[in-house]
Design an enzyme around this catalytic site. Structure first.
Site, PDB file in Angstrom:
ATOM      1  N   TYR A   1      -2.306  -0.829  10.609  1.00  0.00           N
ATOM      2  CA  TYR A   1      -2.412  -0.927   9.011  1.00  0.00           C
ATOM      3  C   TYR A   1      -0.736  -0.544   8.589  1.00  0.00           C
ATOM      4  O   TYR A   1      -0.087  -1.296   7.707  1.00  0.00           O
ATOM      5  CB  TYR A   1      -3.462  -0.152   8.293  1.00  0.00           C
ATOM      6  CG  TYR A   1      -3.295  -0.507   7.087  1.00  0.00           C
ATOM      7  CD1 TYR A   1      -4.100  -1.549   6.602  1.00  0.00           C
ATOM      8  CD2 TYR A   1      -3.114   0.459   6.061  1.00  0.00           C
ATOM      9  CE1 TYR A   1      -4.211  -1.681   5.064  1.00  0.00           C
ATOM     10  CE2 TYR A   1      -3.130   0.617   4.748  1.00  0.00           C
ATOM     11  CZ  TYR A   1      -3.834  -0.796   4.223  1.00  0.00           C
ATOM     12  OH  TYR A   1      -3.970  -1.106   2.911  1.00  0.00           O
TER      13      TYR A   1
ATOM     14  N   SER B   1       0.657  -1.201  -0.023  1.00  0.00           N
ATOM     15  CA  SER B   1      -0.028   0.074  -0.135  1.00  0.00           C
ATOM     16  C   SER B   1       0.990   1.209  -0.096  1.00  0.00           C
ATOM     17  O   SER B   1       2.059   0.993   0.441  1.00  0.00           O
ATOM     18  CB  SER B   1      -0.738  -0.041   1.241  1.00  0.00           C
ATOM     19  OG  SER B   1      -1.294   1.064   1.612  1.00  0.00           O
TER      20      SER B   1
END
Lengths: 242, 242
Positions: free
Chosen positions: B168, B156
């Site tokens: 995350y 990401s």
């Protein structure tokens, strides 16, 4: 003359005042950086709260320091242990707050080519180096905010460059992310967050006999199929460690 | 004319041959990138082995694809589930090996300022996004090496820039480290490892209602002291999510 005065004023402004009033909590004080730092800060008159993994480590450290230094048993991989250490810190610093937190505790092994390892091997390292750091920080944050203190997270050169297989680099990359996120979150509260990226210092984490023994152990456990394919890598790994 | 021929030869050399013979295993095919990719590759005639977390996801996907596509239930956070999915893949591809592995499964929440979260919240995300990827890769590596295949890990933009609190970004930084280490390890075996760093695509991971509900939930659970101090942050977090 003017420049000299300016320089002296600048140097003076960099020196921390009232160090004897300040509490610093350091994890992983059994050996390495944590141990050295605990001794140095104690020597400078600070109130050091040293977290150790073993009783031996704690008693050895106490012998070499003043009576100001206090120790606590802490396994950062265990949430219960972190929680009770945080309560211990709270009971000592009371309303004064915690001026410094040094997240230093860390492990390197299991370290080997990724294919030789299991999920549990990766988890073991992440539990100490990353989740341990997160847990300790979250538990002590109210105390640090109270005294507008600072947090120093010990990352590694392996937090910027992937040097080996296993969980170590993954955890240190994570430390970089966590510290950056925390730094921005705590800025409005006057709390500073810093990281340190040491490279190859001769601390106990890099005792080559221990690493060799562990790699050999992992190698023996590795299933036969990858073994054949990765045979050529054994030499390079051993060479890299040496 | 010569240049044109050279250009055509180059273009031809970039097109993959015998796609219909190749097996690709994709995780997280219930929705988002995994779902789209499974459909696309199936459409191109490849043999897609799609791992889904839910029965609904699997049956929906099957409806939209050819009979070549096969699905398996997989929770990457569960080591047992990973192991049995790997056995399933082995039984299908047999001696042919696995030509492609796409590690796409991932979660975003719990996501909130770090102080509102617990160790368990961080662990939950790391278990899926990082340890899940590691586990799936290690289990399927012998099959991938057999066919000199390739691995694509979905990272990401948050694997390069820390955008939010919670697990995350930590997990995606870890994905970068793991992929880099794996890339170098597998080069001698002719296996390529790549990463993809998407930014803000409208996949199900970014459904703002779900995120808002979860952040509100975490906010309610947060102890009163940090609540008061972090009050100002609520607005900024909600604004950021919107």
């Amino acid at each position: 003359m003017c420049l000299l005065l300016l320089y002296r004023w600048y140097r003076q402004s960099q020196i921390l005042e009232n160090t004897t009033d300040k509490y610093v909590f350091i994890t992983g004080c059994d050996s390495g950086f944590g141990n050295k730092l605990a001794k140095q800060l104690d020597n400078r008159g600070m109130k050091v709260l040293a977290a150790c993994l073993t009783n031996t480590g704690a008693s050895e450290l106490k012998k070499e320091c003043s009576s100001r230094l206090q120790t606590v048993m802490l396994d950062v991989a265990d949430s219960q242990s972190v929680s009770s250490a945080a309560k211990w810190v709270t009971s000592i610093v009371a309303d004064k707050g915690l001026w410094g937190l040094v997240n230093n505790a860390g492990i390197l092994i299991p370290m080997a080519p990724n294919e030789w390892l299991t999920r549990a091997d990766f988890r073991k390292v992440l539990d100490v180096n990353l989740l341990g750091m997160v847990d300790v920080t979250i538990n002590l944050l109210p105390l640090i905010r109270k005294s507008q203190g600072r947090i120093v997270n010990v990352s590694s050169i392996a937090g910027r460059v992937t040097l080996c297989g296993g969980g170590y680099c993954l955890s240190k990359y994570g430390v970089e992310a966590f510290s950056d996120s925390l730094r921005r979150e705590l800025k409005p509260f006057g709390v500073k967050v810093s990281i340190i990226n040491p490279d190859f210092f001769r601390t106990s984490i890099l005792i080559s006999e221990v690493i060799k023994a562990r790699v050999t152990d992992i190698w023996k456990k590795t299933a036969s199929e990858p073994k054949k394919c990765l045979w050529g890598k054994v030499l390079s790994t051993i060479l890299w460690i040496c």
